[in-house]
Design a protein around this motif. Structure first.
Motif, mmCIF file in Angstrom:
data_model
loop_
_atom_site.group_PDB
_atom_site.id
_atom_site.type_symbol
_atom_site.label_atom_id
_atom_site.label_comp_id
_atom_site.label_asym_id
_atom_site.label_seq_id
_atom_site.Cartn_x
_atom_site.Cartn_y
_atom_site.Cartn_z
ATOM 1 N N ARG A 175 9.312 -2.257 2.461
ATOM 2 C CA ARG A 175 8.349 -1.561 1.222
ATOM 3 C C ARG A 175 7.823 -1.194 2.256
ATOM 4 O O ARG A 175 6.578 -0.242 2.068
ATOM 5 N N GLU A 179 6.473 2.980 2.946
ATOM 6 C CA GLU A 179 4.907 3.566 2.019
ATOM 7 C C GLU A 179 3.744 3.756 3.347
ATOM 8 O O GLU A 179 3.051 5.256 3.286
ATOM 9 N N GLY A 182 4.793 6.485 5.456
ATOM 10 C CA GLY A 182 5.161 8.132 4.742
ATOM 11 C C GLY A 182 6.707 8.370 4.703
ATOM 12 O O GLY A 182 6.846 9.061 3.969
ATOM 13 N N LYS A 183 7.325 6.706 4.311
ATOM 14 C CA LYS A 183 8.470 7.012 5.149
ATOM 15 C C LYS A 183 8.887 7.140 2.850
ATOM 16 O O LYS A 183 8.717 6.585 2.162
ATOM 17 N N SER A 184 10.061 7.838 2.537
ATOM 18 C CA SER A 184 10.555 8.160 1.475
ATOM 19 C C SER A 184 11.420 6.558 0.688
ATOM 20 O O SER A 184 12.012 6.305 -0.511
ATOM 21 N N THR A 185 12.198 5.694 1.498
ATOM 22 C CA THR A 185 13.124 5.153 1.249
ATOM 23 C C THR A 185 12.819 3.605 2.215
ATOM 24 O O THR A 185 12.563 4.139 3.142
ATOM 25 N N SER A 208 11.778 -0.739 -5.013
ATOM 26 C CA SER A 208 12.473 0.588 -4.174
ATOM 27 C C SER A 208 11.610 1.111 -5.443
ATOM 28 O O SER A 208 10.392 2.405 -5.858
ATOM 29 N N GLU A 212 8.410 4.133 -5.269
ATOM 30 C CA GLU A 212 8.513 5.096 -6.237
ATOM 31 C C GLU A 212 7.177 4.797 -7.443
ATOM 32 O O GLU A 212 7.360 6.230 -7.497
ATOM 33 N N LYS A 215 4.558 5.547 -4.890
ATOM 34 C CA LYS A 215 3.778 7.006 -4.953
ATOM 35 C C LYS A 215 3.642 7.763 -6.042
ATOM 36 O O LYS A 215 2.903 9.357 -5.780
ATOM 37 N N LYS A 216 3.907 7.642 -6.906
ATOM 38 C CA LYS A 216 3.997 9.227 -7.677
ATOM 39 C C LYS A 216 2.021 8.672 -8.303
ATOM 40 O O LYS A 216 2.091 9.904 -8.507
ATOM 41 N N ALA A 219 0.729 10.975 -6.161
ATOM 42 C CA ALA A 219 0.680 11.818 -6.240
ATOM 43 C C ALA A 219 0.309 12.384 -7.595
ATOM 44 O O ALA A 219 -0.258 13.741 -7.360
#
Length: 431
Positions: A175, A179, A182-185, A208, A212, A215-216, A219
């Motif tokens: 994980r 991160e 820059g991968k999403s999974t 996961s 998430e 990242k949120k 963002a």
């Protein structure tokens, strides 16, 4: 003088006779001195040289008047002769003095391997391998078979716990790397998770969710800063439009001022109106300076917000890098613990089988001796229990088992005999 010489010779012969009687004439004659041999030196009519000493690790003895002499690899008789000859030369004596050397205590022998008390022991003339084994307490016997089974079960439990921890750390590491790139999974590395019988399951879901959420959060922070940048840019647009309007007004004032100047040249100017126009021009210039200041300030705020975005990204990357390093270290530590537990399990199962075989009488000992010859060359050779031991010998006793498979409990298998013996020795050395 002749009587003294005769008495000295008889005295030396008496010492030699006592030595030979105490240890056996053949062995005493052939025995070669070596490090840690304790000897008694007597030189007739030279009491300063008569003393007890031990051959050093370098094979030397130190004597007054003479100094250091090499004693390793020669017999007691040869050493006595060397002492007498060296003394005659150094003191310039007309006749060779009488000297004797007696071995008081031989250097120890060593016994190790599958014995109860591996150590070094005092040598006794005529000692056999079986006598040495008896002095060391006999063969080591692992009789507590239940303790080995218990150790095996505990090791299996530790292996299961460490396996779960390893999978959790492996998923976390995947994980963090995802991160950072820059991968999403989360992409799991099968090489890291090799050997795991259970799927990651909840660990993957938890990591996961953490990925998430992280990242949120990042963002949202970046979005707030970009919103501020957008507002500052909109403010700059409004200020720019205001500046354009002010410049148009300034041009109108300048034209009117030009008219008043022309009238003034003709003597027709209206002074109050001219003064009002001048004040309006000055006010417009002040407004323009204020607008310029506000535009510069908004641009600075945009630069600060953009720098804050870069700082957020940089700090997150540094944080991820630190966490990757820490998680990798934890994963490596868990893998080492897994290896240690696997070795303990292997040894416990092997020794459990060894204990059962001993109880069934399926074990015996084989012996070998490491010996150094007078030239200093060391060699190892097999021996039997009735073979003679010499001072300084290193005896190794090794168990041998009948080769067959034996089940201990429901899921513990005994490995082949040589493997079981080796595992037992390794475990005892650790304990």
């Amino acid at each position: 003088m002749t009587a003294k010489i005769i008495r000295g010779g008889l005295f030396a012969l008496g010492i030699a006779a006592v030595s030979l009687c105490s240890i056996g004439s053949s062995f005493a004659t052939d025995y070669k001195l070596g490090p840690r041999d304790k000897i008694r030196i007597k030189v007739y009519e030279w009491p300063a040289l008569s003393d007890e000493t031990t051959v050093s690790d370098e094979g030397l003895v130190s004597l007054p008047l003479i100094g250091r002499l090499n004693a390793a690899g020669i017999s007691a008789t040869d050493l006595a002769r060397k002492i007498a000859e060296e003394l005659q030369v150094r003191e310039k004596l007309s006749a060779t003095p009488y000297a004797s050397v007696e071995v008081l205590q031989y250097r120890p022998f060593y016994i190790l391997g599958d014995v109860q008390r591996p150590s070094d022991y005092q040598y006794r003339p005529g000692m056999t391998v079986m006598m040495a084994l008896s002095i060391a307490g006999g063969m080591y016997r692992a009789t507590d078979n239940l303790s080995f089974i218990r150790d095996a079960l505990l090791s299996r439990g530790s292996l299961s716990t460490l396996g779960v921890k390893k999978r959790e750390l492996a998923v976390r590491l995947a994980r963090l790397k995802g991160e950072l790139s820059g991968k999403s999974t989360i992409e799991l590395d099968p090489e890291v998770l090799r050997g795991g019988k259970q799927p990651p399951g909840s660990s993957l879901q938890q990591e996961s969710a953490i990925m998430e959420a992280g990242k949120k959060a990042l963002a949202n922070q970046i979005a707030r800063l970009r919103l501020q940048i957008s507002l500052y840019r909109e403010e700059i647009s409004l200020l720019t439009a205001r500046m354009e309007s002010s410049k148009k007004q300034q041009k109108s004032v300048e034209k009117e001022m030009q008219v008043f100047k022309t009238l003034g040249d003709k003597g027709l100017a209206i002074l109050p109106r001219e003064a009002a126009i001048e004040r309006l021009g000055a006010q417009i210039e002040g407004d323009q300076r204020e607008i310029d200041t506000l535009i510069v300030r908004s641009k600075q705020n945009i630069e600060q917000s953009e720098a804050a975005i870069l700082k957020l990204i940089d700090e997150r990357e540094r944080e991820l890098t630190v966490q990757i390093r820490q998680t990798s270290a934890q994963l490596e530590e868990v893998e080492q613990q897994l290896l240690a537990q696997q070795n303990l399990l292997y040894q416990a199962e092997a020794l459990g089988g060894a204990a059962i075989r001993e109880g069934q009488g399926e074990v015996s000992l084989r012996f070998s001796i490491v010996r150094r010859d007078p030239k200093g060359i060391t060699r190892e050779f097999p021996v039997q229990k009735d073979d003679l031991v010499e001072p300084g010998d290193v005896i190794t006793a090794m168990k041998t088992f009948a080769t067959r498979e034996l089940s201990v409990g429901s899921d513990i298998k005994v490995p082949p005999a040589d493997t079981a013996a080796r595992a037992e020795i390794e475990l005892r050395s650790v304990r």
